[in-house]
Design a protein around this motif. Sequence first.
Motif, PDB file in Angstrom:
ATOM      1  N   THR A   1      19.488 -44.777  80.063  1.00 17.48           N
ATOM      2  CA  THR A   1      19.294 -45.642  81.232  1.00 17.48           C
ATOM      3  C   THR A   1      17.794 -45.704  81.527  1.00 17.48           C
ATOM      4  OG1 THR A   1      19.412 -43.809  82.812  1.00 17.48           O
ATOM      5  CG2 THR A   1      21.504 -44.888  82.203  1.00 17.48           C
ATOM      6  N   ASP A   2      17.404 -46.616  82.390  1.00 14.61           N
ATOM      7  CA  ASP A   2      15.997 -46.676  82.779  1.00 14.61           C
ATOM      8  C   ASP A   2      15.566 -45.355  83.409  1.00 14.61           C
ATOM      9  OD1 ASP A   2      15.744 -49.257  81.835  1.00 14.61           O
ATOM     10  OD2 ASP A   2      16.036 -50.191  83.805  1.00 14.61           O
ATOM     11  N   GLU A   3      16.446 -44.759  84.187  1.00 12.40           N
ATOM     12  CA  GLU A   3      16.127 -43.486  84.848  1.00 12.40           C
ATOM     13  C   GLU A   3      15.945 -42.349  83.826  1.00 12.40           C
ATOM     14  OE1 GLU A   3      18.035 -40.322  88.037  1.00 12.40           O
ATOM     15  OE2 GLU A   3      18.847 -42.356  87.936  1.00 12.40           O
ATOM     16  N   SER A   4      16.839 -42.276  82.844  1.00 13.83           N
ATOM     17  CA  SER A   4      16.715 -41.194  81.861  1.00 13.83           C
ATOM     18  C   SER A   4      15.482 -41.393  80.978  1.00 13.83           C
ATOM     19  CB  SER A   4      17.987 -41.052  81.021  1.00 13.83           C
ATOM     20  OG  SER A   4      18.271 -42.214  80.282  1.00 13.83           O
ATOM     21  N   ARG A   5      15.171 -42.632  80.648  1.00 14.86           N
ATOM     22  CA  ARG A   5      13.949 -42.903  79.872  1.00 14.86           C
ATOM     23  C   ARG A   5      12.715 -42.493  80.674  1.00 14.86           C
ATOM     24  NH1 ARG A   5      16.620 -47.850  79.215  1.00 14.86           N
ATOM     25  NH2 ARG A   5      17.650 -48.001  77.220  1.00 14.86           N
ATOM     26  N   SER A   6      12.717 -42.848  81.957  1.00 17.39           N
ATOM     27  CA  SER A   6      11.581 -42.513  82.822  1.00 17.39           C
ATOM     28  C   SER A   6      11.401 -41.009  82.944  1.00 17.39           C
ATOM     29  CB  SER A   6      11.782 -43.103  84.224  1.00 17.39           C
ATOM     30  OG  SER A   6      11.826 -44.491  84.165  1.00 17.39           O
ATOM     31  N   SER A   7      12.496 -40.282  83.030  1.00 16.93           N
ATOM     32  CA  SER A   7      12.424 -38.821  83.145  1.00 16.93           C
ATOM     33  C   SER A   7      11.794 -38.198  81.903  1.00 16.93           C
ATOM     34  CB  SER A   7      13.816 -38.225  83.368  1.00 16.93           C
ATOM     35  OG  SER A   7      14.335 -38.636  84.602  1.00 16.93           O
ATOM     36  N   VAL A   8      12.163 -38.706  80.733  1.00 11.40           N
ATOM     37  CA  VAL A   8      11.582 -38.196  79.487  1.00 11.40           C
ATOM     38  C   VAL A   8      10.096 -38.550  79.433  1.00 11.40           C
ATOM     39  CG1 VAL A   8      11.595 -38.368  76.964  1.00 11.40           C
ATOM     40  CG2 VAL A   8      13.757 -38.220  78.219  1.00 11.40           C
ATOM     41  N   LEU A   9       9.758 -39.778  79.772  1.00 12.24           N
ATOM     42  CA  LEU A   9       8.360 -40.197  79.770  1.00 12.24           C
ATOM     43  C   LEU A   9       7.525 -39.323  80.704  1.00 12.24           C
ATOM     44  CD1 LEU A   9       6.065 -42.121  78.965  1.00 12.24           C
ATOM     45  CD2 LEU A   9       6.823 -43.626  80.825  1.00 12.24           C
ATOM     46  N   LEU A  10       8.031 -39.083  81.898  1.00 11.90           N
ATOM     47  CA  LEU A  10       7.316 -38.262  82.868  1.00 11.90           C
ATOM     48  C   LEU A  10       7.109 -36.842  82.331  1.00 11.90           C
ATOM     49  CD1 LEU A  10       6.039 -37.966  85.645  1.00 11.90           C
ATOM     50  CD2 LEU A  10       8.324 -37.410  86.533  1.00 11.90           C
TER      51      LEU A  10
ATOM     52  N   ILE B   1      25.075 -36.530  73.345  1.00 12.06           N
ATOM     53  CA  ILE B   1      25.871 -35.628  74.177  1.00 12.06           C
ATOM     54  C   ILE B   1      24.943 -34.891  75.128  1.00 12.06           C
ATOM     55  CG2 ILE B   1      27.426 -33.643  74.211  1.00 12.06           C
ATOM     56  CD1 ILE B   1      28.385 -34.523  71.434  1.00 12.06           C
ATOM     57  N   ALA B   2      25.123 -35.174  76.409  1.00 13.19           N
ATOM     58  CA  ALA B   2      24.290 -34.542  77.432  1.00 13.19           C
ATOM     59  C   ALA B   2      24.650 -33.072  77.559  1.00 13.19           C
ATOM     60  CB  ALA B   2      24.485 -35.250  78.766  1.00 13.19           C
TER      61      ALA B   2
ATOM     62  N   GLY C   1      23.074 -32.795  82.781  1.00 18.95           N
ATOM     63  CA  GLY C   1      23.203 -34.150  82.273  1.00 18.95           C
ATOM     64  C   GLY C   1      22.054 -34.616  81.401  1.00 18.95           C
ATOM     65  N   MET C   2      21.234 -33.675  80.929  1.00 20.05           N
ATOM     66  CA  MET C   2      20.070 -34.051  80.121  1.00 20.05           C
ATOM     67  C   MET C   2      20.424 -34.139  78.642  1.00 20.05           C
ATOM     68  SD  MET C   2      16.850 -31.988  81.732  1.00 20.05           S
ATOM     69  CE  MET C   2      17.668 -30.406  81.822  1.00 20.05           C
ATOM     70  N   MET C   3      19.855 -35.131  77.994  1.00 26.91           N
ATOM     71  CA  MET C   3      19.997 -35.286  76.552  1.00 26.91           C
ATOM     72  C   MET C   3      19.104 -34.262  75.841  1.00 26.91           C
ATOM     73  SD  MET C   3      22.125 -37.582  76.062  1.00 26.91           S
ATOM     74  CE  MET C   3      23.002 -38.431  77.340  1.00 26.91           C
ATOM     75  N   PRO C   4      19.415 -33.929  74.601  1.00 22.93           N
ATOM     76  CA  PRO C   4      18.572 -32.990  73.858  1.00 22.93           C
ATOM     77  C   PRO C   4      17.090 -33.395  73.839  1.00 22.93           C
ATOM     78  CG  PRO C   4      20.611 -33.352  72.670  1.00 22.93           C
ATOM     79  CD  PRO C   4      20.606 -34.315  73.828  1.00 22.93           C
ATOM     80  N   LEU C   5      16.813 -34.677  73.730  1.00 23.96           N
ATOM     81  CA  LEU C   5      15.430 -35.154  73.743  1.00 23.96           C
ATOM     82  C   LEU C   5      14.726 -34.774  75.037  1.00 23.96           C
ATOM     83  CD1 LEU C   5      13.001 -36.783  72.767  1.00 23.96           C
ATOM     84  CD2 LEU C   5      14.230 -38.867  73.401  1.00 23.96           C
ATOM     85  N   HIS C   6      15.399 -34.961  76.146  1.00 20.36           N
ATOM     86  CA  HIS C   6      14.824 -34.622  77.455  1.00 20.36           C
ATOM     87  C   HIS C   6      14.566 -33.116  77.545  1.00 20.36           C
ATOM     88  CE1 HIS C   6      15.106 -35.303  82.096  1.00 20.36           C
ATOM     89  NE2 HIS C   6      13.949 -34.845  81.723  1.00 20.36           N
ATOM     90  N   MET C   7      15.507 -32.330  77.041  1.00 23.95           N
ATOM     91  CA  MET C   7      15.346 -30.868  77.058  1.00 23.95           C
ATOM     92  C   MET C   7      14.143 -30.444  76.220  1.00 23.95           C
ATOM     93  SD  MET C   7      19.220 -29.587  76.656  1.00 23.95           S
ATOM     94  CE  MET C   7      20.288 -29.468  78.067  1.00 23.95           C
TER      95      MET C   7
END
Length: 147
Positions: free
Chosen positions: A128-137, A91-92, A96-102
């Motif tokens: 998505t590739d974009e959300s994975r990339s954002s977390v990696l960055l 749940i974003a 629109g960020m997932m808890p992991l990204h936050m």
Amino acid sequence: MRGDWGDAKDILDNRRELVRFSINRNNETALHVAAYKGHTLFVNNLVMLMDSIHLELQNSSSNTALCLAAVAGDVAVAKIMVTRHDDLLDIAGSQGMMPLHMAALSGKHDMVKYLYEKSKRMTRGIWTDESRSSVLLACVELELYGE
């Protein structure tokens, strides 16, 4: 706010439905507040009184209680909620960020590690590739790598 379960229990014993009501101007439930403050016992007791669907309630910024725990970095609190309802991982919240990204943007290494494993290494359908990339960055920028 203080995490006083005794006072809350007295109220909730008489009006259990209050577990899903907002308690502040940000439309946060007691679970949101307790999760952010790291009141582990309080969170555990609230989760036991709630239906799983109520764990998905979002505040005025679209954040679930898990999102707030992710930002705070309290893994014990996150484990309580995820163990009860692992769909919370998908749940974003705000922007629109997932808890992991936050958690990554907040620099919470242990939380990132926990949520990464629980999200099946970001392979669930919502990633998505974009959300994975954002977390990696975010992880690279904040040096959140390694054990």
